[in-house]
Design a protein around this motif. Structure first.
Motif, PDB file in Angstrom:
ATOM      1  N   CYS A 162       6.678   9.776   0.669  1.00 58.25           N
ATOM      2  CA  CYS A 162       5.669   8.727   0.599  1.00 58.25           C
ATOM      3  C   CYS A 162       5.961   7.690   1.678  1.00 58.25           C
ATOM      4  O   CYS A 162       6.992   7.729   2.350  1.00 58.25           O
ATOM      5  CB  CYS A 162       5.680   8.055  -0.780  1.00 58.25           C
ATOM      6  SG  CYS A 162       7.257   7.273  -1.223  1.00 58.25           S
ATOM      7  N   SER A 163       5.039   6.769   1.838  1.00 60.81           N
ATOM      8  CA  SER A 163       5.274   5.633   2.717  1.00 60.81           C
ATOM      9  C   SER A 163       4.738   4.380   2.044  1.00 60.81           C
ATOM     10  O   SER A 163       3.842   4.443   1.199  1.00 60.81           O
ATOM     11  CB  SER A 163       4.617   5.830   4.090  1.00 60.81           C
ATOM     12  OG  SER A 163       3.216   5.936   3.964  1.00 60.81           O
ATOM     13  N   ALA A 209       0.864  -1.179   0.000  1.00 61.74           N
ATOM     14  CA  ALA A 209       0.000   0.000   0.000  1.00 61.74           C
ATOM     15  C   ALA A 209       0.898   1.224   0.000  1.00 61.74           C
ATOM     16  O   ALA A 209       1.649   1.458   0.951  1.00 61.74           O
ATOM     17  CB  ALA A 209      -0.915  -0.003   1.221  1.00 61.74           C
ATOM     18  N   GLU A 261      -1.567  14.060  -1.961  1.00 65.94           N
ATOM     19  CA  GLU A 261      -2.304  14.508  -3.144  1.00 65.94           C
ATOM     20  C   GLU A 261      -1.984  15.970  -3.462  1.00 65.94           C
ATOM     21  O   GLU A 261      -2.136  16.843  -2.596  1.00 65.94           O
ATOM     22  CB  GLU A 261      -3.799  14.342  -2.897  1.00 65.94           C
ATOM     23  CG  GLU A 261      -4.657  14.588  -4.129  1.00 65.94           C
ATOM     24  CD  GLU A 261      -6.119  14.325  -3.848  1.00 65.94           C
ATOM     25  OE1 GLU A 261      -6.746  13.606  -4.633  1.00 65.94           O
ATOM     26  OE2 GLU A 261      -6.638  14.846  -2.839  1.00 65.94           O
ATOM     27  N   PRO A 318      -3.923  12.758   2.230  1.00 66.28           N
ATOM     28  CA  PRO A 318      -3.255  11.476   1.990  1.00 66.28           C
ATOM     29  C   PRO A 318      -4.015  10.671   0.942  1.00 66.28           C
ATOM     30  O   PRO A 318      -5.244  10.682   0.907  1.00 66.28           O
ATOM     31  CB  PRO A 318      -3.295  10.791   3.357  1.00 66.28           C
ATOM     32  CG  PRO A 318      -4.456  11.406   4.052  1.00 66.28           C
ATOM     33  CD  PRO A 318      -4.529  12.820   3.568  1.00 66.28           C
ATOM     34  N   LEU A 319      -3.267   9.993   0.084  1.00 66.61           N
ATOM     35  CA  LEU A 319      -3.846   9.181  -0.980  1.00 66.61           C
ATOM     36  C   LEU A 319      -3.128   7.843  -0.982  1.00 66.61           C
ATOM     37  O   LEU A 319      -1.907   7.796  -1.122  1.00 66.61           O
ATOM     38  CB  LEU A 319      -3.688   9.879  -2.331  1.00 66.61           C
ATOM     39  CG  LEU A 319      -4.140   9.116  -3.574  1.00 66.61           C
ATOM     40  CD1 LEU A 319      -5.650   8.954  -3.573  1.00 66.61           C
ATOM     41  CD2 LEU A 319      -3.687   9.840  -4.839  1.00 66.61           C
ATOM     42  N   ALA A 320      -3.859   6.751  -0.822  1.00 69.40           N
ATOM     43  CA  ALA A 320      -3.258   5.419  -0.755  1.00 69.40           C
ATOM     44  C   ALA A 320      -3.699   4.580  -1.944  1.00 69.40           C
ATOM     45  O   ALA A 320      -4.839   4.684  -2.414  1.00 69.40           O
ATOM     46  CB  ALA A 320      -3.641   4.724   0.547  1.00 69.40           C
ATOM     47  N   SER A 321      -2.784   3.742  -2.427  1.00 67.12           N
ATOM     48  CA  SER A 321      -3.075   2.889  -3.563  1.00 67.12           C
ATOM     49  C   SER A 321      -2.236   1.623  -3.469  1.00 67.12           C
ATOM     50  O   SER A 321      -1.166   1.622  -2.848  1.00 67.12           O
ATOM     51  CB  SER A 321      -2.768   3.632  -4.872  1.00 67.12           C
ATOM     52  OG  SER A 321      -3.036   2.819  -5.997  1.00 67.12           O
ATOM     53  N   ALA A 330       1.311   5.190   0.104  1.00 72.07           N
ATOM     54  CA  ALA A 330       0.622   6.404   0.535  1.00 72.07           C
ATOM     55  C   ALA A 330       1.412   7.621   0.058  1.00 72.07           C
ATOM     56  O   ALA A 330       2.625   7.700   0.267  1.00 72.07           O
ATOM     57  CB  ALA A 330       0.469   6.439   2.053  1.00 72.07           C
ATOM     58  N   THR A 385       5.921  -0.417   7.871  1.00 74.67           N
ATOM     59  CA  THR A 385       5.683   0.806   7.114  1.00 74.67           C
ATOM     60  C   THR A 385       7.000   1.539   6.950  1.00 74.67           C
ATOM     61  O   THR A 385       7.657   1.883   7.943  1.00 74.67           O
ATOM     62  CB  THR A 385       4.669   1.719   7.824  1.00 74.67           C
ATOM     63  OG1 THR A 385       3.414   1.048   7.922  1.00 74.67           O
ATOM     64  CG2 THR A 385       4.477   3.010   7.041  1.00 74.67           C
ATOM     65  N   HIS A 421      -1.298   8.409  -8.132  1.00 76.03           N
ATOM     66  CA  HIS A 421      -0.174   8.374  -7.189  1.00 76.03           C
ATOM     67  C   HIS A 421       1.149   8.704  -7.871  1.00 76.03           C
ATOM     68  O   HIS A 421       2.074   9.188  -7.227  1.00 76.03           O
ATOM     69  CB  HIS A 421      -0.110   7.016  -6.467  1.00 76.03           C
ATOM     70  CG  HIS A 421      -0.152   5.830  -7.377  1.00 76.03           C
ATOM     71  ND1 HIS A 421      -1.302   5.145  -7.632  1.00 76.03           N
ATOM     72  CD2 HIS A 421       0.815   5.189  -8.069  1.00 76.03           C
ATOM     73  CE1 HIS A 421      -1.053   4.131  -8.437  1.00 76.03           C
ATOM     74  NE2 HIS A 421       0.228   4.143  -8.720  1.00 76.03           N
TER      75      HIS A 421
END
Length: 253
Positions: free
Chosen positions: A75-76, A29, A34, A40-43, A31, A94, A65
């Motif tokens: 990012c993470s 995942a 944006e 935060p935006l996770a994909s 993160a 993480t 992303h």
């Protein structure tokens, strides 16, 4: 209870677990931040590792992303697959990273693409398309949760392997992989079973690094560490031979 009471002292076992989770990840995942909103935006992204342990991702320039990483490289990445029962009881890590887009045609891109496709062969269908890019995620620190009550904070040195051995091994890695996958599939099965605790046949090697090897069988993956980290690329052959002997002897006992 204070935060210091929660975090355990990082030891060799925690470092090995962290490296195992990263090297074994097939996806993660991601993160990002944006652009414009700062939200935060996770994909979910496919994952491989560079030879030194840094995560690699192959992403489309059309993805939200990807644009976010180009606007802000912070990012993470969360990796660690849950198993049976409570998903929160299983280890995960993480990584706090800065994303670096690798320039197509560069030596860094060629090496990263080779390792990514060895690990994710189905990605060959789109890796060469112009709108796909490889990013190397440079870890700065990490938070490891080894299960309930097992929290650790790690830094870059715990996650990344350095030294001349990295480039030296990278230069000969593919020929070693091709040799093992062509002529010594039996030994790879021994490594997976005896040293990795894995079942089944048909294992292939997808990567060698100074600390160990990555094996795959269909969708299953297996991380195997060498008895001791390599000091020189020339040690790889003798280490593999000795590990095969040890595994065969244990199987006959």
């Amino acid at each position: 209870m204070t935060r210091k009471d929660v975090i355990r002292e990082t030891d060799a076992e925690a470092v090995r677990l962290a490296r195992t989770l990263i090297r074994s990840a097939r996806f993660g995942a991601l993160a990002v931040i944006e652009p414009g909103t700062g939200a935060p935006l996770a994909s979910r992204v496919g994952v491989a590792t560079d030879i030194d342990g840094a995560p690699l991702i192959l992403v489309s320039m059309l993805s939200a992303h990807t644009g976010a990483l180009l606007a802000d490289p912070r990012c993470s990445l969360l990796v660690g697959e849950p198993g049976k029962g409570d998903p929160l009881a299983h280890p995960r890590i993480t990584l706090v990273c800065r994303a670096l887009r690798l320039e197509r045609g560069s030596a860094e891109h060629a090496g990263a693409e080779r390792r990514y496709l060895n690990r994710n062969p189905k990605a060959k269908l789109y890796a060469g398309l112009g709108d796909f890019s490889i990013f190397r995620l440079e870890p700065e620190r990490a938070s490891l949760n080894g299960g309930f009550g097992k929290a650790y904070l790690l830094d870059r040195a715990d996650l990344i392997t350095g030294g001349a051995i990295v480039e030296e091994l990278a230069a000969s890695e593919q020929s070693a992989l091709d040799h093992m996958n062509t002529d010594h599939r039996d030994a790879l099965c021994i490594y997976a079973r005896h040293f990795g605790g894995a079942d089944g046949d048909g294992w292939i090697a997808t990567g060698f690094d100074p600390d160990g090897m990555d094996l795959a069988c269909a969708d299953a993956v297996c991380r195997v560490f060498f008895p001791q980290p390599l000091c020189a690329a020339s040690e790889l052959r003798s280490v593999l031979v000795e590990m095969a002997k040890t595994g065969r002897a244990a199987g006959k006992a």
